[in-house]
Design a protein around this motif. Sequence first.
Motif, PDB file in Angstrom:
ATOM      1  N   SER A   1     -14.691   2.951  -1.488  1.00 53.64           N
ATOM      2  CA  SER A   1     -15.252   3.601  -0.312  1.00 53.64           C
ATOM      3  C   SER A   1     -14.663   2.910   0.917  1.00 53.64           C
ATOM      4  O   SER A   1     -14.000   1.873   0.788  1.00 53.64           O
ATOM      5  N   VAL A   2     -14.860   3.521   2.080  1.00 54.63           N
ATOM      6  CA  VAL A   2     -14.301   2.967   3.314  1.00 54.63           C
ATOM      7  C   VAL A   2     -15.324   3.058   4.428  1.00 54.63           C
ATOM      8  O   VAL A   2     -16.302   3.804   4.358  1.00 54.63           O
ATOM      9  N   SER A   3     -15.045   2.290   5.473  1.00 55.40           N
ATOM     10  CA  SER A   3     -15.906   2.295   6.657  1.00 55.40           C
ATOM     11  C   SER A   3     -15.035   2.133   7.886  1.00 55.40           C
ATOM     12  O   SER A   3     -14.152   1.263   7.920  1.00 55.40           O
ATOM     13  N   ARG A   4     -15.302   2.972   8.894  1.00 55.16           N
ATOM     14  CA  ARG A   4     -14.610   2.813  10.171  1.00 55.16           C
ATOM     15  C   ARG A   4     -15.643   2.974  11.284  1.00 55.16           C
ATOM     16  O   ARG A   4     -15.856   4.055  11.803  1.00 55.16           O
ATOM     17  N   GLU A   5     -16.211   1.853  11.665  1.00 56.91           N
ATOM     18  CA  GLU A   5     -17.228   1.819  12.729  1.00 56.91           C
ATOM     19  C   GLU A   5     -16.612   1.637  14.108  1.00 56.91           C
ATOM     20  O   GLU A   5     -17.192   2.046  15.120  1.00 56.91           O
ATOM     21  N   LYS A   6     -15.439   1.012  14.155  1.00 57.26           N
ATOM     22  CA  LYS A   6     -14.717   0.835  15.416  1.00 57.26           C
ATOM     23  C   LYS A   6     -13.282   1.313  15.223  1.00 57.26           C
ATOM     24  O   LYS A   6     -12.746   1.259  14.109  1.00 57.26           O
TER      25      LYS A   6
ATOM     26  N   ARG B   1     -10.714  -1.069  13.457  1.00 56.41           N
ATOM     27  CA  ARG B   1     -11.039  -1.719  12.187  1.00 56.41           C
ATOM     28  C   ARG B   1     -11.323  -0.700  11.100  1.00 56.41           C
ATOM     29  O   ARG B   1     -12.110   0.243  11.296  1.00 56.41           O
ATOM     30  N   PHE B   2     -10.707  -0.914   9.939  1.00 59.31           N
ATOM     31  CA  PHE B   2     -10.878   0.011   8.807  1.00 59.31           C
ATOM     32  C   PHE B   2     -11.065  -0.838   7.558  1.00 59.31           C
ATOM     33  O   PHE B   2     -10.172  -1.612   7.199  1.00 59.31           O
ATOM     34  N   SER B   3     -12.217  -0.699   6.935  1.00 59.89           N
ATOM     35  CA  SER B   3     -12.556  -1.540   5.785  1.00 59.89           C
ATOM     36  C   SER B   3     -12.492  -0.749   4.492  1.00 59.89           C
ATOM     37  O   SER B   3     -12.921   0.413   4.439  1.00 59.89           O
ATOM     38  N   LEU B   4     -11.982  -1.387   3.476  1.00 59.77           N
ATOM     39  CA  LEU B   4     -11.965  -0.812   2.121  1.00 59.77           C
ATOM     40  C   LEU B   4     -12.964  -1.593   1.274  1.00 59.77           C
ATOM     41  O   LEU B   4     -12.968  -2.827   1.292  1.00 59.77           O
ATOM     42  N   ILE B   5     -13.803  -0.864   0.554  1.00 58.86           N
ATOM     43  CA  ILE B   5     -14.860  -1.493  -0.241  1.00 58.86           C
ATOM     44  C   ILE B   5     -14.713  -1.089  -1.700  1.00 58.86           C
ATOM     45  O   ILE B   5     -14.581   0.104  -2.016  1.00 58.86           O
ATOM     46  N   LEU B   6     -14.705  -2.100  -2.550  1.00 62.60           N
ATOM     47  CA  LEU B   6     -14.769  -1.864  -3.991  1.00 62.60           C
ATOM     48  C   LEU B   6     -16.207  -2.165  -4.389  1.00 62.60           C
ATOM     49  O   LEU B   6     -16.636  -3.318  -4.368  1.00 62.60           O
ATOM     50  N   GLU B   7     -16.965  -1.132  -4.699  1.00 65.34           N
ATOM     51  CA  GLU B   7     -18.400  -1.299  -4.933  1.00 65.34           C
ATOM     52  C   GLU B   7     -18.691  -2.202  -6.131  1.00 65.34           C
ATOM     53  O   GLU B   7     -19.604  -3.008  -6.114  1.00 65.34           O
ATOM     54  N   SER B   8     -17.889  -2.065  -7.173  1.00 68.25           N
ATOM     55  CA  SER B   8     -18.061  -2.873  -8.388  1.00 68.25           C
ATOM     56  C   SER B   8     -16.669  -3.040  -8.996  1.00 68.25           C
ATOM     57  O   SER B   8     -16.178  -2.166  -9.700  1.00 68.25           O
ATOM     58  N   ALA B   9     -16.040  -4.155  -8.642  1.00 71.13           N
ATOM     59  CA  ALA B   9     -14.635  -4.332  -9.002  1.00 71.13           C
ATOM     60  C   ALA B   9     -14.415  -4.270 -10.519  1.00 71.13           C
ATOM     61  O   ALA B   9     -15.231  -4.781 -11.306  1.00 71.13           O
ATOM     62  N   SER B  10     -13.297  -3.663 -10.887  1.00 70.82           N
ATOM     63  CA  SER B  10     -12.912  -3.603 -12.294  1.00 70.82           C
ATOM     64  C   SER B  10     -11.476  -4.109 -12.436  1.00 70.82           C
ATOM     65  O   SER B  10     -10.712  -4.131 -11.457  1.00 70.82           O
ATOM     66  N   THR B  11     -11.112  -4.485 -13.649  1.00 71.56           N
ATOM     67  CA  THR B  11      -9.785  -5.077 -13.849  1.00 71.56           C
ATOM     68  C   THR B  11      -8.662  -4.107 -13.493  1.00 71.56           C
ATOM     69  O   THR B  11      -7.578  -4.528 -13.065  1.00 71.56           O
TER      70      THR B  11
ATOM     71  N   LEU C   1      -2.162   6.736  -1.872  1.00 72.88           N
ATOM     72  CA  LEU C   1      -3.143   6.750  -0.798  1.00 72.88           C
ATOM     73  C   LEU C   1      -4.556   6.775  -1.379  1.00 72.88           C
ATOM     74  O   LEU C   1      -4.894   7.654  -2.176  1.00 72.88           O
ATOM     75  N   ILE C   2      -5.382   5.839  -0.918  1.00 70.38           N
ATOM     76  CA  ILE C   2      -6.767   5.768  -1.390  1.00 70.38           C
ATOM     77  C   ILE C   2      -7.677   6.559  -0.453  1.00 70.38           C
ATOM     78  O   ILE C   2      -8.384   7.482  -0.867  1.00 70.38           O
ATOM     79  N   TYR C   3      -7.675   6.180   0.814  1.00 76.63           N
ATOM     80  CA  TYR C   3      -8.439   6.858   1.849  1.00 76.63           C
ATOM     81  C   TYR C   3      -7.675   6.769   3.166  1.00 76.63           C
ATOM     82  O   TYR C   3      -6.881   5.851   3.366  1.00 76.63           O
ATOM     83  N   PHE C   4      -7.949   7.710   4.044  1.00 79.13           N
ATOM     84  CA  PHE C   4      -7.486   7.546   5.414  1.00 79.13           C
ATOM     85  C   PHE C   4      -8.558   8.003   6.392  1.00 79.13           C
ATOM     86  O   PHE C   4      -9.524   8.673   6.015  1.00 79.13           O
ATOM     87  N   SER C   5      -8.349   7.625   7.640  1.00 80.64           N
ATOM     88  CA  SER C   5      -9.320   7.938   8.688  1.00 80.64           C
ATOM     89  C   SER C   5      -8.550   8.340   9.927  1.00 80.64           C
ATOM     90  O   SER C   5      -7.609   7.658  10.329  1.00 80.64           O
TER      91      SER C   5
END
Lengths: 111, 111
Positions: free
Chosen positions: A65-70, A73-83, A45-49
Amino acid sequence: DVKVTQSSRYLVKRTGEKVFLECVQDMDHENMFWYRQDPGLGLRLIYFSYDVKMKEKGDIPEGYSVSREKKERFSLILESASTNQTSMYLCASSWGKETQYFGPGTRLLVL
Amino acid sequence: GNSVTQMEGPVTLSEEAFLTINCTYTATGYPSLFWYVQYPGEGLQLLLKATKADDKGSNKGFEATYRKETTSFHLEKGSVQVSDSAVYFCALSNNNNDMRFGAGTRLTVKP
């Protein structure tokens, strides 16, 4: 039937890029989850809301990081992707501690 | 904390053989227990579940009984088919709304 959709089935990104993975569910579920799946490690598990604008860290939140504005909808964000973020990413939704419904997954390759 | 341990794979069986995949859990209180299945290229989908001790979940010929005394939820099927080839995950869900998954067991059924 519950439907959970994810924005992409396959993604290829370069190291350092910002990556957005989106998940949408159509059953008005209060809970939404992001997991990553790696061979031999099962689902982690990375994040939950549990509500709009609410988020909780899971077991491996570092680098995400994540965002849940609605609610849907639940978005997962990789700020600076790594291998080491190359993986299969699975989104799920549920009511309370009941059955989780999963999307088809996004297979992300970071070069 | 809550955790699930399931039998390591891979498991290879001939068609019509008997299947058992072992699953044991550690949890406080009274968790719900689940088996999920993941077919190639897809997300996870619920196979069966049980919400209290001695309950038996069943679906598509698969069964599992919630045994509180042995903290187990073993998956069984009397006669497997080639179409049952997939990865099977045992999981538990407790009061805090997140679900704990086992590492998964890959089943291959040969004709």
